[in-house]
Design a protein around this motif. Structure first.
Motif, PDB file in Angstrom:
ATOM      1  N   MET A 229       0.639  -1.180  -0.149  1.00  0.00           N
ATOM      2  CA  MET A 229       0.026  -0.277   0.145  1.00  0.00           C
ATOM      3  C   MET A 229       0.762   1.218   0.118  1.00  0.00           C
ATOM      4  O   MET A 229       0.687   2.028  -0.692  1.00  0.00           O
ATOM      5  N   LEU A 230       1.910   1.189   0.710  1.00  0.00           N
ATOM      6  CA  LEU A 230       2.856   2.473   0.843  1.00  0.00           C
ATOM      7  C   LEU A 230       3.627   2.487  -0.600  1.00  0.00           C
ATOM      8  O   LEU A 230       3.874   3.784  -0.940  1.00  0.00           O
ATOM      9  N   ALA A 231       3.881   1.635  -1.132  1.00  0.00           N
ATOM     10  CA  ALA A 231       4.509   1.609  -2.515  1.00  0.00           C
ATOM     11  C   ALA A 231       3.409   2.233  -3.598  1.00  0.00           C
ATOM     12  O   ALA A 231       3.684   2.903  -4.369  1.00  0.00           O
ATOM     13  N   VAL A 232       2.232   1.734  -3.516  1.00  0.00           N
ATOM     14  CA  VAL A 232       1.317   2.495  -4.446  1.00  0.00           C
ATOM     15  C   VAL A 232       1.139   3.902  -4.054  1.00  0.00           C
ATOM     16  O   VAL A 232       1.002   4.731  -5.079  1.00  0.00           O
ATOM     17  N   CYS A 233       1.070   4.391  -2.765  1.00  0.00           N
ATOM     18  CA  CYS A 233       1.061   5.659  -2.615  1.00  0.00           C
ATOM     19  C   CYS A 233       2.067   6.641  -2.744  1.00  0.00           C
ATOM     20  O   CYS A 233       2.275   7.627  -3.354  1.00  0.00           O
ATOM     21  N   ASP A 234       3.475   5.942  -2.720  1.00  0.00           N
ATOM     22  CA  ASP A 234       4.598   6.643  -3.341  1.00  0.00           C
ATOM     23  C   ASP A 234       4.522   6.726  -4.780  1.00  0.00           C
ATOM     24  O   ASP A 234       4.917   7.861  -5.455  1.00  0.00           O
ATOM     25  N   ALA A 235       3.907   6.016  -5.471  1.00  0.00           N
ATOM     26  CA  ALA A 235       3.819   5.901  -6.992  1.00  0.00           C
ATOM     27  C   ALA A 235       2.730   7.015  -7.354  1.00  0.00           C
ATOM     28  O   ALA A 235       3.039   7.718  -8.203  1.00  0.00           O
ATOM     29  N   LEU A 236       1.674   7.002  -6.294  1.00  0.00           N
ATOM     30  CA  LEU A 236       0.708   8.439  -6.670  1.00  0.00           C
ATOM     31  C   LEU A 236       1.305   9.589  -6.460  1.00  0.00           C
ATOM     32  O   LEU A 236       0.825  10.680  -7.223  1.00  0.00           O
ATOM     33  N   ASP A 237       2.225   9.658  -5.442  1.00  0.00           N
ATOM     34  CA  ASP A 237       2.926  10.672  -5.138  1.00  0.00           C
ATOM     35  C   ASP A 237       3.510  11.375  -6.205  1.00  0.00           C
ATOM     36  O   ASP A 237       3.765  12.606  -6.425  1.00  0.00           O
ATOM     37  N   ILE A 238       4.432  10.485  -6.889  1.00  0.00           N
ATOM     38  CA  ILE A 238       5.230  10.781  -8.113  1.00  0.00           C
ATOM     39  C   ILE A 238       4.340  11.516  -9.156  1.00  0.00           C
ATOM     40  O   ILE A 238       4.500  12.559  -9.665  1.00  0.00           O
ATOM     41  N   GLY A 239       2.967  10.993  -9.254  1.00  0.00           N
ATOM     42  CA  GLY A 239       1.932  11.283 -10.367  1.00  0.00           C
ATOM     43  C   GLY A 239       1.748  12.719 -10.079  1.00  0.00           C
ATOM     44  O   GLY A 239       1.491  13.649 -10.429  1.00  0.00           O
TER      45      GLY A 239
END
Length: 274
Positions: A229-239
């Motif tokens: 979940m944290l990895a998905v959040c980091d990817a969304l943060d990049i976007g």
């Protein structure tokens, strides 16, 4: 009777306009832009404007640093997950202590780097937003639902920071829209603003949820799920960082173009919710 100009406030006695619109009409009469029944206020002076270009470049560089920190966090998180998944046995971890300590240190370091870049970016972004808000007040004082001080204050209102900063940015976007000519105003597509804000709100909400879930996880499967979940959040943060760069660049370009046009008069707009 509702004001015939703004359509939002009550008209004064013996008049078809509200007090605010009537005052604007008396303050200065000029050419109205196409489709507007308003009149133009006094044009701004160029020496009252302050260029947001330098701050915008700094914000974009820092947003790039945020994205890099997120990439490092994803890499460290994936490394930790693979290490833990390989050692998961019956819901318990069987991992070498040295390897686990190294993975944990890498993940914590990436998290600290994320926090540092986020704080630095937030400060410079707020300074940039305050500047473009002050310029927008000169371009069109009638386009804003909130006072200039909210350019910073809106971000610190609990719960309200999910929409109040958007209202500030929306007013700035409207006031900075390209002008077709003296007394004329064209529209500017709001895609960069709307998509950035949607990504930012989604990122904030999911990050809070994922962070709490990971902090409370105790079983092996729950910890792995929390890392995912944290990895998905980091990817969304990049976007969200990429979209923020597009928003900052577009709004800065709009204000630069508007300033280069000179003090062309702009008619008052109706006050409305953004």
């Amino acid at each position: 009777m509702v004001c015939s100009i703004c359509g939002t406030r009550s008209a004064g006695t013996g008049d078809v306009r509200c007090a605010m619109c009537a005052g604007a009409a008396e303050a200065g009469r000029g050419r109205a832009w196409a489709g507007s029944s308003g009149v133009t206020p006094s044009p701004f002076r160029l020496d009252e404007l302050r260029s947001p270009v330098g701050l915008a470049k700094a914000v974009c560089v820092l947003l790039g640093a945020v994205a890099v920190a997120d990439v490092l966090a994803i890499a460290a998180g994936v490394h930790s997950r693979m290490l833990l998944a390989d050692g998961l046995d019956g819901g318990f971890f069987s991992v070498d202590d040295d390897d686990l300590t190294l993975a944990d240190n890498l993940y914590r370091t990436a998290g600290a780097l994320q926090m540092l870049t986020f704080l630095a970016t937030s400060v410079v972004f707020l300074v940039w937003l305050r500047r473009v808000r002050r310029n927008a007040q000169l371009f069109d004082p009638y386009a804003h639902a909130m006072q200039p001080g909210w350019a910073i204050g809106a971000w610190f209102v609990p719960i309200g920071n999910l929409w109040l900063p958007y209202q500030v940015a929306s007013g700035v976007w409207t006031a900075s829209a390209p002008v077709d000519g003296p007394g004329g105003r064209g529209g500017a597509p709001r895609g960069p603003l709307n998509v950035w804000w949607a990504a930012l709100v989604a990122d904030q909400i999911l990050n809070r949820f994922a962070g709490r879930y990971y902090a409370r996880a105790e079983a092996g499967d729950a910890i792995l799920r929390g890392l995912d979940m944290l990895a998905v959040c980091d990817a969304l943060d990049i976007g969200a960082a990429v979209l923020a760069i597009l928003f900052v660049r577009k709004l800065t370009a709009m204000q630069t173009w508007r300033a280069n046009l000179g003090p062309a008069p702009v008619a008052p707009r109706p006050l409305r919710a953004h």
